[in-house]
Design a protein around this motif. Structure first.
Motif, mmCIF file in Angstrom:
data_model
loop_
_atom_site.group_PDB
_atom_site.id
_atom_site.type_symbol
_atom_site.label_atom_id
_atom_site.label_comp_id
_atom_site.label_asym_id
_atom_site.label_seq_id
_atom_site.Cartn_x
_atom_site.Cartn_y
_atom_site.Cartn_z
ATOM 1 N N LYS A 155 0.809 -1.215 0.000
ATOM 2 C CA LYS A 155 0.000 0.000 0.000
ATOM 3 C C LYS A 155 0.846 1.270 0.000
ATOM 4 O O LYS A 155 0.337 2.353 -0.275
ATOM 5 C CB LYS A 155 -0.931 0.008 1.218
ATOM 6 N N HIS A 156 2.124 1.153 0.314
ATOM 7 C CA HIS A 156 2.982 2.332 0.309
ATOM 8 C C HIS A 156 3.326 2.729 -1.128
ATOM 9 O O HIS A 156 3.118 1.963 -2.071
ATOM 10 C CB HIS A 156 4.258 2.062 1.108
ATOM 11 N N LEU A 157 3.862 3.938 -1.263
ATOM 12 C CA LEU A 157 4.193 4.444 -2.591
ATOM 13 C C LEU A 157 5.336 3.631 -3.183
ATOM 14 O O LEU A 157 6.430 3.579 -2.627
ATOM 15 C CB LEU A 157 4.593 5.922 -2.502
ATOM 16 N N TYR A 158 5.084 3.005 -4.302
ATOM 17 C CA TYR A 158 6.102 2.200 -4.980
ATOM 18 C C TYR A 158 6.161 2.551 -6.467
ATOM 19 O O TYR A 158 7.212 2.932 -6.984
ATOM 20 C CB TYR A 158 5.808 0.713 -4.797
ATOM 21 N N VAL A 160 4.477 5.058 -7.827
ATOM 22 C CA VAL A 160 4.429 6.518 -7.980
ATOM 23 C C VAL A 160 5.824 7.142 -7.979
ATOM 24 O O VAL A 160 6.127 7.982 -8.840
ATOM 25 C CB VAL A 160 3.537 7.143 -6.885
ATOM 26 N N PRO A 161 6.727 6.785 -7.044
ATOM 27 C CA PRO A 161 8.079 7.356 -7.123
ATOM 28 C C PRO A 161 8.799 7.042 -8.432
ATOM 29 O O PRO A 161 9.489 7.905 -8.986
ATOM 30 C CB PRO A 161 8.794 6.720 -5.925
ATOM 31 N N LEU A 200 11.143 9.476 -1.655
ATOM 32 C CA LEU A 200 9.693 9.271 -1.683
ATOM 33 C C LEU A 200 9.325 7.871 -1.204
ATOM 34 O O LEU A 200 8.374 7.689 -0.438
ATOM 35 C CB LEU A 200 9.160 9.502 -3.102
ATOM 36 N N ARG A 201 10.087 6.894 -1.641
ATOM 37 C CA ARG A 201 9.801 5.513 -1.241
ATOM 38 C C ARG A 201 10.022 5.314 0.258
ATOM 39 O O ARG A 201 9.175 4.742 0.955
ATOM 40 C CB ARG A 201 10.695 4.557 -2.044
ATOM 41 N N SER A 204 7.481 7.146 2.408
ATOM 42 C CA SER A 204 6.196 6.452 2.380
ATOM 43 C C SER A 204 6.184 5.267 3.330
ATOM 44 O O SER A 204 5.206 5.042 4.053
ATOM 45 C CB SER A 204 5.892 5.990 0.952
ATOM 46 N N THR A 210 0.187 6.539 2.120
ATOM 47 C CA THR A 210 -0.463 5.744 1.081
ATOM 48 C C THR A 210 -1.350 6.641 0.230
ATOM 49 O O THR A 210 -1.708 7.755 0.639
ATOM 50 C CB THR A 210 -1.322 4.623 1.693
ATOM 51 N N LEU A 211 -1.704 6.152 -0.922
ATOM 52 C CA LEU A 211 -2.632 6.875 -1.780
ATOM 53 C C LEU A 211 -4.068 6.624 -1.319
ATOM 54 O O LEU A 211 -4.383 5.534 -0.831
ATOM 55 C CB LEU A 211 -2.479 6.423 -3.234
#
Length: 263
Positions: A155-158, A160-161, A200-201, A204, A210-211
């Motif tokens: 669920k974390h930014l993956y 997107v970065p 960013l990663r 997050s 999360t988004l």
């Protein structure tokens, strides 16, 4: 266009560490499923180099670097041997693995996008191929072993970065193409892009960013149901009667006395 990071020995070493780490993570995924040593090493190779395979095939850069670069291939095989023996210890190094994984995410996003641009791809195509380079290896691994892909499960930014890193790489390439940046400036900007992706990663993961998901709504309005909605009758004046209001007419009707009395 030459990829500036390829000329920096420090980032070449980091790239090999990232390949090693991704190979370890692929091997761990196979170990959790209880597979044999061949499948463990195959999962490590797919995780580390699968994204580059997809990119090179789509670019027509054949044979792909994932089977021609001896250093990359030997690194993935070495990671498979390590994870077979030391998987209990590696499992506990979660934060270290996350940091190296984030470094690989940034490096592969930049290098994949730059290679696509070097082969004459448009900016949009280069962004997609850069993301394939950074993400497709884990996607292929998870599909191969029957897991939900990490880019969906985590669920974390993956993704997107990596997407942001690919877009920034295209912008830097445009600047080099128009003569705004020289080779030294390009290298510094590529390093900055990798740092942004890594930051960013890690932010997050560290702060549980999360988004947002879908908007929760409890009432649904459909155009086809509008005819069932009746507007209330409003009487602005007491003496005014709405022609469509039959309440007054019913009150003015005489009572029906034809009914026989009860009892």
């Amino acid at each position: 266009m030459q990829v500036a990071l390829e000329n920096n020995i420090v980032f070449v070493v980091i790239e090999y560490f990232a390949i090693l780490c991704w190979g370890l993570s692929g091997g761990l995924a196979a170990i959790r499923k209880g597979y044999d040593i061949f499948t463990i090493m195959l999962c490590g190779w797919l995780t580390a180099l699968g994204g580059g395979l997809v990119r090179d095939v789509m670019l027509g850069a054949l044979p792909p670097v994932g089977i021609t670069d001896k250093g990359f291939v030997l690194t993935t095989l070495f990671s498979g041997i390590i994870v077979v023996v030391a998987h209990p210890e590696i499992t506990k190094l979660k934060w270290t693995m996350t940091v190296i994984d984030a470094l690989g995410l940034g490096l592969f996003a930049v290098n994949g996008t730059a290679k696509a641009l070097a082969y004459g791809s448009s900016g949009m195509t280069a962004v997609f191929l850069g993301m394939f380079t950074a993400l497709a290896g884990g996607l292929i691994r998870d599909i191969f072993i029957g897991d939900v892909p990490m880019i969906i499960r985590d669920k974390h930014l993956y993704a997107v970065p990596s997407f942001i890193g690919c877009i920034l790489t295209v912008l830097v390439w445009r600047g080099v193409h128009y003569g705004w940046f020289d080779m030294c400036s390009e290298m510094l900007l590529d390093v900055l892009i990798v740092i942004i992706v890594v930051a960013l990663r890690l932010l997050s993961v560290g702060f549980n960013v999360t988004l947002p998901g879908a908007v929760e709504r409890h009432r649904v309005y459909l155009p086809s149901e509008s005819r069932y909605l009746k507007r209330p009758v409003i009487h602005p004046h007491a003496d005014t009667v709405d022609p469509g209001d039959t309440t007054k007419d019913e009150e003015d009707k005489p009572q029906d006395d034809s009914r026989p009395p009860q009892g």
